[in-house]
Each structure stands twice: as structure tokens, then as C-alpha cells.
Write a protein that holds these residues in place. Structure first.
Motif, short mmCIF file in Angstrom:
data_model
loop_
_atom_site.label_atom_id
_atom_site.label_comp_id
_atom_site.label_asym_id
_atom_site.label_seq_id
_atom_site.Cartn_x
_atom_site.Cartn_y
_atom_site.Cartn_z
N MET A 174 -1.79 -0.57 -10.25
CA MET A 174 -2.12 -0.43 -8.83
C MET A 174 -1.50 0.80 -8.20
N GLY A 175 -0.64 1.52 -8.93
CA GLY A 175 -0.14 2.79 -8.43
C GLY A 175 1.27 2.78 -7.89
N ALA A 176 2.05 1.74 -8.20
CA ALA A 176 3.42 1.68 -7.68
C ALA A 176 4.27 2.83 -8.21
N SER A 177 5.08 3.40 -7.33
CA SER A 177 6.05 4.42 -7.72
C SER A 177 7.47 3.88 -7.67
N PHE A 178 7.62 2.69 -7.07
CA PHE A 178 8.92 2.05 -6.91
C PHE A 178 8.75 0.58 -7.26
N LEU A 179 9.51 0.09 -8.23
CA LEU A 179 9.38 -1.29 -8.69
C LEU A 179 10.61 -2.10 -8.30
N LEU A 180 10.36 -3.31 -7.82
CA LEU A 180 11.39 -4.30 -7.59
C LEU A 180 11.23 -5.36 -8.67
N LEU A 181 12.21 -5.49 -9.54
CA LEU A 181 12.14 -6.42 -10.67
C LEU A 181 13.19 -7.51 -10.48
N LYS A 201 0.81 -1.22 0.00
CA LYS A 201 0.00 0.00 0.00
C LYS A 201 0.85 1.27 0.00
N MET A 202 2.16 1.12 0.26
CA MET A 202 3.06 2.27 0.21
C MET A 202 3.58 2.51 -1.20
N ARG A 203 2.97 1.81 -2.17
CA ARG A 203 3.27 1.98 -3.60
C ARG A 203 4.62 1.40 -4.00
N PRO A 230 -6.62 0.17 -7.59
CA PRO A 230 -5.66 1.26 -7.79
C PRO A 230 -5.49 2.09 -6.52
N ASN A 231 -4.25 2.52 -6.29
CA ASN A 231 -3.90 3.20 -5.04
C ASN A 231 -3.48 4.64 -5.35
N GLY A 258 -3.32 8.68 -6.86
CA GLY A 258 -3.14 9.39 -8.12
C GLY A 258 -2.01 8.88 -8.98
N THR A 259 -1.13 8.00 -8.46
CA THR A 259 -0.03 7.50 -9.26
C THR A 259 -0.42 6.28 -10.09
N ALA A 260 -1.64 5.74 -9.87
CA ALA A 260 -2.07 4.55 -10.60
C ALA A 260 -2.25 4.86 -12.08
N TRP A 261 -1.77 3.97 -12.92
CA TRP A 261 -1.94 4.13 -14.35
C TRP A 261 -3.32 3.59 -14.76
N PRO A 262 -4.15 4.38 -15.44
CA PRO A 262 -5.41 3.85 -15.94
C PRO A 262 -5.14 2.81 -17.04
N LEU A 263 -6.14 1.98 -17.32
CA LEU A 263 -5.96 0.91 -18.29
C LEU A 263 -5.51 1.44 -19.65
N GLU A 264 -6.05 2.57 -20.07
CA GLU A 264 -5.68 3.09 -21.39
C GLU A 264 -4.19 3.42 -21.45
N ARG A 265 -3.67 3.94 -20.37
CA ARG A 265 -2.24 4.24 -20.32
C ARG A 265 -1.41 2.95 -20.31
N ILE A 266 -1.89 1.95 -19.58
CA ILE A 266 -1.23 0.64 -19.59
C ILE A 266 -1.16 0.11 -21.02
N TYR A 267 -2.28 0.17 -21.73
CA TYR A 267 -2.33 -0.39 -23.08
C TYR A 267 -1.51 0.42 -24.08
#
Length: 232
Positions: free
Chosen positions: A149-156, A77-79, A104-105, A107-116
């Protein structure tokens, strides 16, 4: 303030002492890569950040907040978005269902259109079950889901493992796009050439310890030695 600051982190599987006094920092907007041989502790470090390793000591601060004692659901939930090595997608659900299963969490969540827009193949496959996707398409889905879901930091964790070179190139382009959108990434990657095209800094891990921090220039200069160390 660093986005992520880890101090004196120790982590254990049962009685096995996996991470030993790890220190590292990730600044906002960076791509930082963890390199090291298989079994060095890189994946354990990502799981420790997410709270998936119960026995840990030390400090893990995210945006100045101590998170080492928080459960995984609070950390999500901390993005912070985690894309594990096995991708963690739901094979019996459709692409659309995989993307939208989480709420989605903010304002940082990407809407589906942006994902696509960033992942056009997912638009074309949105009604298909995830199990029918190729390995590269499954990896794209795994990366897209935390963005929705609104992540601002990704662990890959090893996003290119087992993928054909043309798909590796496509994954690299996607990570560059994500970075350009302002996200921060902590990347585990065995493919040094792939990492060199993306990373700002590197930490080398050996036997659960950070033994070296390197810039892109240093990695480029020492590339052959590092490849031999990694067994590439």
C-alpha cells in the motif's frame, strides 16, 4: 527533520490515564524499539499514533505535520503502516486478496513482484486462505500488506510473539531487508535479543511514561539488568 516527533502525549482509555507525558523521536531510516513490561503502554502508543485512541492530548508530528487530530484513515494515507499484535489479516480471504484489498498509495508502493521477491512463501501461498497459513506466514503477510500500500513508516507491534525461533530469525531478516530498502520502523518487542540485532535506539516505557532512552551499546552493556526488568 524527524520523521516522527511526539511531545507531551497523554492518552486515555475511558477514565484510565495510560500514557503520561510521552516524548520521543524517530529519525528517517531508523529502527527504534519500545521496550517495557506488559501493560506499560507500548501498544497504546502505537495505537495513539494511528488515531485508534480517541482521547489524546499533546502533539504527534509526522514529517512536520501535526496528526493528533486526524482520523485513522487520513493517517494511513500519509504512508504510515500499522501491523497490530493480532496481525489484522482477513482470514477468509486469500493471500493475494489480503495483499491487494487496499489501493497502492503513490510511488513508494511495492508492486506484487517485489513483495514476492522479499516474501517468497507468500508467492507459494498466494491462492490459499489466510486462515490456512502458519503463524509466521500470517506475520509475513501482515508486514507485506502495508508495503504493497506504499507505507514508508511501519509500526510493528510484537512481531515475534508466539513464533518458533527459526521463524523469529526469518522475521528478523525481513525487517533488516525492509530497513535496507529505506523504510523507518517503530517496533514494540519483548524479545530483547531479537531487538538488539535490529534497533538503532530504544525507549523504555514504564507505567505509561518514557523513563529512559538508550543506544544499542547501552542496551548491550545493561542486557542482564534489562532482561530482569522485563521478566525475560
Amino acid at each position: 527533520m524527524s520523521m516522527l516527533e511526539i511531545r507531551n502525549l497523554d492518552a486515555y482509555y475511558g477514565e484510565s490515564h495510560i500514557l503520561q507525558g510521552v516524548n520521543l523521536m524517530v529519525e528517517p531510516g531508523e529502527v527504534v524499539t519500545l521496550i517495557g513490561r506488559n501493560g506499560a503502554g507500548k501498544s497504546t502508543l502505537l495505537k495513539s499514533i494511528m488515531g485508534d485512541i480517541p482521547r489524546r492530548t499533546g502533539s504527534i508530528a509526522f514529517n512536520g505535520t501535526e496528526i493528533i487530530s486526524l482520523p485513522p484513515e487520513r493517517i494511513c494515507k500519509m504512508r504510515i503502516g500499522f501491523v497490530p499484535e493480532d496481525r489484522g489479516i482477513f482470514s477468509t480471504l486469500s493471500v493475494h486478496e489480503n495483499l491487494t484489498i487496499g489501493r497502492p498509495n503513490g510511488g513508494t508502493a511495492w508492486p506484487l513482484e517485489r513483495i514476492y521477491e522479499h516474501f517468497p512463501v507468500l508467492r507459494n501461498r498466494r491462492t490459499q486462505k489466510a486462515s490456512s497459513l502458519s503463524g509466521g506466514e500470517q506475520q509475513m503477510l501482515a508486514i507485506a500488506r502495508p508495503l504493497y500500500m506504499g507505507a514508508s513508516f511501519l509500526l510493528l507491534d510484537e512481531p515475534t510473539e508466539g513464533l518458533a525461533p527459526v521463524i523469529v530469525e526469518a522475521i528478523g531478516a525481513i525487517i533488516k531487508d525492509i530497513k535496507a530498502e529505506g523504510l523507518t520502523i517503530l517496533l514494540v518487542e519483548q524479545n530483547l535479543q531479537f531487538a538488539m540485532d535490529l534497533a538503532d535506539r530504544y525507549y523504555m516505557i514504564e507505567n505509561g511514561k518514557v523513563i529512559r532512552e538508550m543506544s544499542n551499546r547501552q542496551v548491550s552493556e545493561d542486557e542482564q539488568t534489562l532482561l530482569e526488568h522485563l521478566g525475560a
